[in-house]
Design a protein around this motif. Structure first.
Motif, PDB file in Angstrom:
ATOM      1  N   THR A  50       0.830  -1.205   0.000  1.00  0.00           N
ATOM      2  CA  THR A  50       0.000   0.000   0.000  1.00  0.00           C
ATOM      3  C   THR A  50       0.864   1.254   0.000  1.00  0.00           C
ATOM      4  OG1 THR A  50      -1.774  -1.139   1.150  1.00  0.00           O
ATOM      5  CG2 THR A  50      -1.763   1.242   1.307  1.00  0.00           C
ATOM      6  N   ASN A  54       0.644   4.122  -2.661  1.00  0.00           N
ATOM      7  CA  ASN A  54       0.341   5.484  -2.218  1.00  0.00           C
ATOM      8  C   ASN A  54       1.377   6.485  -2.706  1.00  0.00           C
ATOM      9  OD1 ASN A  54      -2.026   4.833  -0.979  1.00  0.00           O
ATOM     10  ND2 ASN A  54      -1.177   4.749   1.096  1.00  0.00           N
ATOM     11  N   SER A  57       0.712   7.073  -6.302  1.00  0.00           N
ATOM     12  CA  SER A  57      -0.558   7.744  -6.582  1.00  0.00           C
ATOM     13  C   SER A  57      -0.657   9.138  -5.964  1.00  0.00           C
ATOM     14  CB  SER A  57      -1.704   6.879  -6.071  1.00  0.00           C
ATOM     15  OG  SER A  57      -1.580   6.709  -4.677  1.00  0.00           O
ATOM     16  N   THR A  58       0.463   9.671  -5.492  1.00  0.00           N
ATOM     17  CA  THR A  58       0.544  11.021  -4.898  1.00  0.00           C
ATOM     18  C   THR A  58      -0.260  11.159  -3.598  1.00  0.00           C
ATOM     19  OG1 THR A  58      -1.331  12.039  -6.061  1.00  0.00           O
ATOM     20  CG2 THR A  58       0.810  12.106  -7.170  1.00  0.00           C
ATOM     21  N   ILE A  59      -0.692  10.019  -3.050  1.00  0.00           N
ATOM     22  CA  ILE A  59      -1.383  10.095  -1.758  1.00  0.00           C
ATOM     23  C   ILE A  59      -0.340  10.310  -0.665  1.00  0.00           C
ATOM     24  CG2 ILE A  59      -2.686   8.745  -0.053  1.00  0.00           C
ATOM     25  CD1 ILE A  59      -4.171   7.455  -2.377  1.00  0.00           C
ATOM     26  N   ASP A  60       0.801   9.666  -0.838  1.00  0.00           N
ATOM     27  CA  ASP A  60       1.882   9.788   0.128  1.00  0.00           C
ATOM     28  C   ASP A  60       3.120  10.322  -0.603  1.00  0.00           C
ATOM     29  OD1 ASP A  60       2.989   9.629   2.616  1.00  0.00           O
ATOM     30  OD2 ASP A  60       2.548   7.513   2.901  1.00  0.00           O
ATOM     31  N   GLU A  79       2.344  21.828  -5.008  1.00  0.00           N
ATOM     32  CA  GLU A  79       1.048  21.655  -4.356  1.00  0.00           C
ATOM     33  C   GLU A  79      -0.110  22.182  -5.224  1.00  0.00           C
ATOM     34  OE1 GLU A  79       0.489  20.183  -1.372  1.00  0.00           O
ATOM     35  OE2 GLU A  79      -1.648  20.647  -1.406  1.00  0.00           O
ATOM     36  N   ALA A  83      -3.698  18.710  -8.061  1.00  0.00           N
ATOM     37  CA  ALA A  83      -5.073  18.324  -8.392  1.00  0.00           C
ATOM     38  C   ALA A  83      -5.210  18.112  -9.901  1.00  0.00           C
ATOM     39  CB  ALA A  83      -6.048  19.392  -7.912  1.00  0.00           C
ATOM     40  N   LYS A  84      -4.648  19.060 -10.646  1.00  0.00           N
ATOM     41  CA  LYS A  84      -4.693  18.959 -12.107  1.00  0.00           C
ATOM     42  C   LYS A  84      -3.995  17.683 -12.570  1.00  0.00           C
ATOM     43  CE  LYS A  84      -3.718  22.013 -16.086  1.00  0.00           C
ATOM     44  NZ  LYS A  84      -3.163  21.076 -17.029  1.00  0.00           N
ATOM     45  N   ARG A  86      -3.574  14.925 -10.929  1.00  0.00           N
ATOM     46  CA  ARG A  86      -4.368  13.738 -10.584  1.00  0.00           C
ATOM     47  C   ARG A  86      -5.512  13.543 -11.558  1.00  0.00           C
ATOM     48  NH1 ARG A  86      -4.528  15.436  -4.426  1.00  0.00           N
ATOM     49  NH2 ARG A  86      -2.639  14.435  -3.671  1.00  0.00           N
ATOM     50  N   ARG A  87      -6.252  14.591 -11.819  1.00  0.00           N
ATOM     51  CA  ARG A  87      -7.443  14.373 -12.644  1.00  0.00           C
ATOM     52  C   ARG A  87      -7.097  14.061 -14.083  1.00  0.00           C
ATOM     53  NH1 ARG A  87      -8.361  20.013 -11.214  1.00  0.00           N
ATOM     54  NH2 ARG A  87      -7.755  21.336 -12.964  1.00  0.00           N
ATOM     55  N   PHE A  92      -8.340   5.867  -9.944  1.00  0.00           N
ATOM     56  CA  PHE A  92      -8.207   5.125  -8.683  1.00  0.00           C
ATOM     57  C   PHE A  92      -9.310   4.093  -8.502  1.00  0.00           C
ATOM     58  CE2 PHE A  92      -5.858   8.954  -7.751  1.00  0.00           C
ATOM     59  CZ  PHE A  92      -4.802   8.488  -7.012  1.00  0.00           C
ATOM     60  N   PHE A  94     -10.363   1.862  -5.145  1.00  0.00           N
ATOM     61  CA  PHE A  94     -10.032   1.574  -3.741  1.00  0.00           C
ATOM     62  C   PHE A  94     -10.711   0.292  -3.280  1.00  0.00           C
ATOM     63  CE2 PHE A  94      -9.735   6.146  -4.197  1.00  0.00           C
ATOM     64  CZ  PHE A  94      -8.564   6.451  -3.542  1.00  0.00           C
ATOM     65  N   ASP A 171      -5.903  -0.576  -5.213  1.00  0.00           N
ATOM     66  CA  ASP A 171      -5.386  -1.183  -3.982  1.00  0.00           C
ATOM     67  C   ASP A 171      -6.392  -2.207  -3.475  1.00  0.00           C
ATOM     68  OD1 ASP A 171      -4.078  -1.855  -1.721  1.00  0.00           O
ATOM     69  OD2 ASP A 171      -4.071   0.146  -0.824  1.00  0.00           O
TER      70      ASP A 171
ATOM     71  N   ILE B  92      -8.449  13.184  -4.399  1.00  0.00           N
ATOM     72  CA  ILE B  92      -7.827  12.153  -5.200  1.00  0.00           C
ATOM     73  C   ILE B  92      -8.454  12.118  -6.596  1.00  0.00           C
ATOM     74  CG2 ILE B  92      -8.929   9.878  -5.059  1.00  0.00           C
ATOM     75  CD1 ILE B  92      -5.484  10.863  -3.937  1.00  0.00           C
ATOM     76  N   LEU B  93      -9.714  12.514  -6.701  1.00  0.00           N
ATOM     77  CA  LEU B  93     -10.346  12.582  -8.014  1.00  0.00           C
ATOM     78  C   LEU B  93      -9.840  13.783  -8.805  1.00  0.00           C
ATOM     79  CD1 LEU B  93     -14.060  11.691  -7.198  1.00  0.00           C
ATOM     80  CD2 LEU B  93     -12.264  10.213  -8.086  1.00  0.00           C
ATOM     81  N   GLY B  94      -9.107  14.662  -8.128  1.00  0.00           N
ATOM     82  CA  GLY B  94      -8.521  15.798  -8.824  1.00  0.00           C
ATOM     83  C   GLY B  94      -9.287  17.089  -8.685  1.00  0.00           C
ATOM     84  N   GLU B  96      -9.835  20.606  -7.055  1.00  0.00           N
ATOM     85  CA  GLU B  96      -8.929  21.539  -6.377  1.00  0.00           C
ATOM     86  C   GLU B  96      -9.366  21.740  -4.931  1.00  0.00           C
ATOM     87  OE1 GLU B  96      -6.301  22.990  -7.791  1.00  0.00           O
ATOM     88  OE2 GLU B  96      -6.647  22.467  -9.897  1.00  0.00           O
ATOM     89  N   VAL B 180      -3.752  14.746   1.979  1.00  0.00           N
ATOM     90  CA  VAL B 180      -4.724  13.782   1.478  1.00  0.00           C
ATOM     91  C   VAL B 180      -4.555  12.422   2.152  1.00  0.00           C
ATOM     92  CG1 VAL B 180      -3.319  13.172  -0.527  1.00  0.00           C
ATOM     93  CG2 VAL B 180      -5.760  12.802  -0.589  1.00  0.00           C
ATOM     94  N   TYR B 181      -3.331  12.067   2.482  1.00  0.00           N
ATOM     95  CA  TYR B 181      -3.083  10.795   3.165  1.00  0.00           C
ATOM     96  C   TYR B 181      -3.833  10.744   4.501  1.00  0.00           C
ATOM     97  CZ  TYR B 181      -0.565   6.958   5.408  1.00  0.00           C
ATOM     98  OH  TYR B 181      -0.258   5.783   6.038  1.00  0.00           O
TER      99      TYR B 181
END
Ligand SMILES: Nc1ncnc2c1ncn2[C@@H]1O[C@H](COP(=O)(O)OP(=O)(O)O)[C@@H](O)[C@H]1O
Ligand SMILES: [Mg+2]
Lengths: 257, 399
Positions: A50, A54, A57-60, A79, A83-84, A86-87, A92, A94, A171, B92-94, B96, B180-181
């Motif tokens: 995991t 993570n 996937s930019t979660i961690d 930072e 968001a850009k 990710r989308r 994902f 889960f 995951d 996580i879906l992106g 903002e 986000v984590y």
């Protein structure tokens, strides 16, 4: 034919805790994923699966090393741009679906398209097309709490692929499903990979799930322990090889369902 | 799409957090009714003779405002925690962070706005009740009219939305700041874990009862001995009660749930399990909001009682200080003009004229120490009157 390397993981490490009490969740892992691959990550619980997912996937965030997705170093993304990123690049899936329960299934999928500014006319069309392919047209107007776990995960997968991300990260996608729904989902992921050219990175500790992948990385204590490929073999044969590797991994097969 | 999502979320939240919604609504209603009292002209006329009264109203308003700040902050924090996985999913879906924060703001503004409108209407009725009580206390004729004072609405809106926006801003900051984590993995902790043992709950419950009585005792110290009365003990008593109320609600609600969950037979009876699991997941907010409602009402009761008592004291003082219908004092010994005027214009049946004499200062002041007449003998001599005059005056009062 030269396949494009969509994901490059270069010597990443991940520590938890402070200086006195350092836990290495990932200890120097490197690998590549090519476009259109369906790759599995296996290992006992606590082996760092995991955490690895993570980080990708930019979660961690990693403690050291680099991860390139489509030639962009995600360990250095600002930072404001995350968001850009990710989308546009990530899909994902889960273990517990993470559908938004105030929206219908259709709206859950549509949300991804609207935040990517897909023209409104196209949205319905694209959802319908994808829903047909994945066999969820009947439940599009229902709310997540009105459908079964298997159906929820199919919807989550639909949401993950509908905007054609560079890579889909999953995951333990079958972790909350009964064996029949799990099989259906895995067949669907296989279909998404083979017929819709989706690149999928799936974490699992279930050998049956893993046998649907083309390539498997085995983790142990945060390191890559082994790497196997399906090649042209049947799934059953591959499944047995997975069981053999797990046995090699050391008495931990009990951990694996 | 995000707008639609916000709207649906607000609807769900209003349903999931009915208690939160009702509490905000009640707080707004109370705030509005007190503000109406504060700006009411009828009541302002009364207050001319008693500015302390409007000060008390402002004080109560302040208390309500503080309770509101704390309550809104608490519940919003709680909701943020409960919904952290949802916010993580958005990220996580992106979506903002800025948009997520905006969604949260819009959702809460919708809830707040509805609570404000409904609360204001409810407040109109509470105000009627309060003002008829106040008018009654001061023995004034009063007719119930549906009064709607824009000034009161304005003050209430100012207080409420001022607080609401501040708390919202703080929540927005939190949404933007949290990783986000942490959002995605926050739901691992459950409120259930915090349920203390039976013994612990019983202990807390006993502490709450004890605090209630020590509060009562502290208060009685203040009220029984009027000479040393100052606000400090009262405030201390109120603090004890506030703690007691929250402890009481917290321990009792946890006790009930724990009692049911530990007994399997009761647990699986009908839909008890579902009900109580649902309860436990919200128990902390519930006990806090219930406690807050209880406290607000306690304040109103105390406030009402204090007002009644003050009024009683005041009337008493008037009776004692000015026992006759008309009293005229003059250095000029000729009262004939006054007498003429009174005979013409009033229905006074009995009149008596007497003289006061100055004598050198005596020790008599000391006898009045600790009574309401203390400090009245500020002049450099004492007054005396003849015994016959004194007896005649007593006769007039029938004592
Ligand atoms: N937030 C965390 N803080 C401290 N240690 C963690 C944290 N997350 C994971 N770990 C540790 O890192 C190791 C790998 O965990 P994880 O990646 O979740 O394993 P897996 O998914 O393979 O079960 C484990 O030893 C785990 O205890
Ligand atoms: Mg895991």
């Amino acid at each position: 034919m030269i396949l494009k390397k969509i994901l490059k993981v270069e010597q990443i490490q991940k520590y938890y805790g402070n200086k006195d009490n350092l836990a290495k969740a990932i200890d120097d892992i490197s690998f590549d994923v090519e476009e259109g691959e369906f790759i599995g990550i296996m290992g006992a619980s606590g082996s760092g699966k995991t955490t690895l997912l993570n980080c990708i996937s930019t979660i961690d965030t990693v403690s050291s090393g680099h991860i390139y997705l489509n030639n962009q170093d995600i360990t250095e993304i600002k930072e404001e741009e995350i968001a850009k990123f990710r989308r546009e690049n990530l899909g994902f899936i889960f273990q517990d679906f993470n559908l938004l329960d105030t929206l219908t299934i259709e709206e859950n999928i549509a949300l991804i398209l609207t935040i990517n500014q897909v023209p409104e006319k196209e949205i319905d069309e694209r959802i319908l097309e994808m829903a047909q392919k994945l066999g969820i047209t009947e439940i599009l107007n229902k709310y997540p709490y009105q459908v079964s776990g298997g159906q929820k995960q199919r919807c989550a997968s639909c949401r993950a692929i509908v905007n054609h991300p560079k890579i889909i990260l999953a995951d333990e996608p079958t972790g909350s499903l009964d064996s029949k729904s799990a099989r259906q989902l895995l067949e669907m992921l296989e279909d998404m990979n083979q017929n819709m050219k989706a690149t999928i990175l799936m974490v699992t500790h279930d050998p049956l799930s893993a046998s649907y992948c083309q390539k498997i990385l085995f983790l142990k204590d945060g390191r890559i322990f082994n790497k196997i490929e399906k090649g042209e073999r049947e799934r059953k044969e591959f499944y047995h090889e997975i069981l053999d590797v797990l046995a090699l991994l050391g008495g931990e097969t009990k951990d694996v369902r | 799409m995000l707008g639609k999502l916000s709207f649906r979320n607000a609807k769900r939240q209003a349903k999931d957090y009915v208690i939160y919604f009702i509490t905000i609504l009640l707080v707004v209603a109370l705030l509005f009714s007190f503000n109406s009292i504060a700006v009411s002209e009828d009541i302002a006329e009364l207050s001319n003779s008693m500015t302390n009264f409007s000060k008390a109203i402002i004080g109560i308003n302040l208390v309500i405002v503080f309770v509101m700040v704390w309550l809104i902050n608490y519940t919003m924090k709680f909701m943020l925690e409960k919904r952290s996985k949802e916010f993580g999913t958005y990220q996580i879906l992106g979506i903002e962070k800025k948009d997520i924060a905006n969604m949260f703001t819009i959702e809460n503004l919708m809830i707040g706005l509805i609570a404000f409108v409904v609360g204001t209407f409810l407040g109109i009725f509470i105000y009627q009740v309060f003002s008829s009580i106040i008018m009654n206390i001061f023995a004034q004729p009063y007719q119930i009219v549906i009064a709607f004072d824009w000034k009161a609405v304005g003050i209430t809106a100012g207080c409420f939305f001022g607080i609401f926006l501040l708390v919202l801003l703080n929540s927005r900051r939190k949404i933007k700041k949290t990783k986000v984590y942490d959002l995605l993995y926050a739901d691992k902790q459950n409120e259930n874990n915090q349920i203390k043992s039976m013994k612990g709950n019983v202990f807390l419950w006993m502490v709450s009862i004890l605090l209630f009585f020590t509060g009562l005792w502290t208060l009685s110290l203040d009220f029984l001995n009027a000479q040393t009365m100052n606000g400090k003990k009262t405030i201390f008593a109120v603090v004890q009660w506030i703690v007691a109320i929250y402890l009481f609600y917290g321990s009792v609600s946890r006790f009930i749930v724990k009692y049911y969950l530990e007994n399997k037979r009761r647990k699986y009876k009908k839909n008890h399990l579902f009900l109580f699991r649902n309860l436990t997941s919200k128990i902390n907010t519930m006990s806090v909001t219930l406690g807050t409602i209880a406290m607000l009402f306690a304040f109103i009761m105390i406030g009402g009682n204090v007002a009644l008592m003050m009024n009683g004291l005041l009337n008493n003082e008037i009776e004692m200080g000015y026992p006759f219908e008309i009293m005229i004092g003059s250095v000029d010994p000729d009262f004939s003009k006054y007498k003429e005027f009174m005979e013409k214009n009033t229905t006074v049946t009995d009149m008596y004229e007497y003289r006061l004499y100055n004598i050198p200062k005596t020790e008599i002041d000391k006898a009045f120490e600790g009574t309401m007449f203390e400090g009245r003998g500020y002049e450099e001599f004492d007054y005396v009157l003849g015994l016959t005059d004194y007896n005649r005056l007593r006769e007039m009062l029938r004592i």
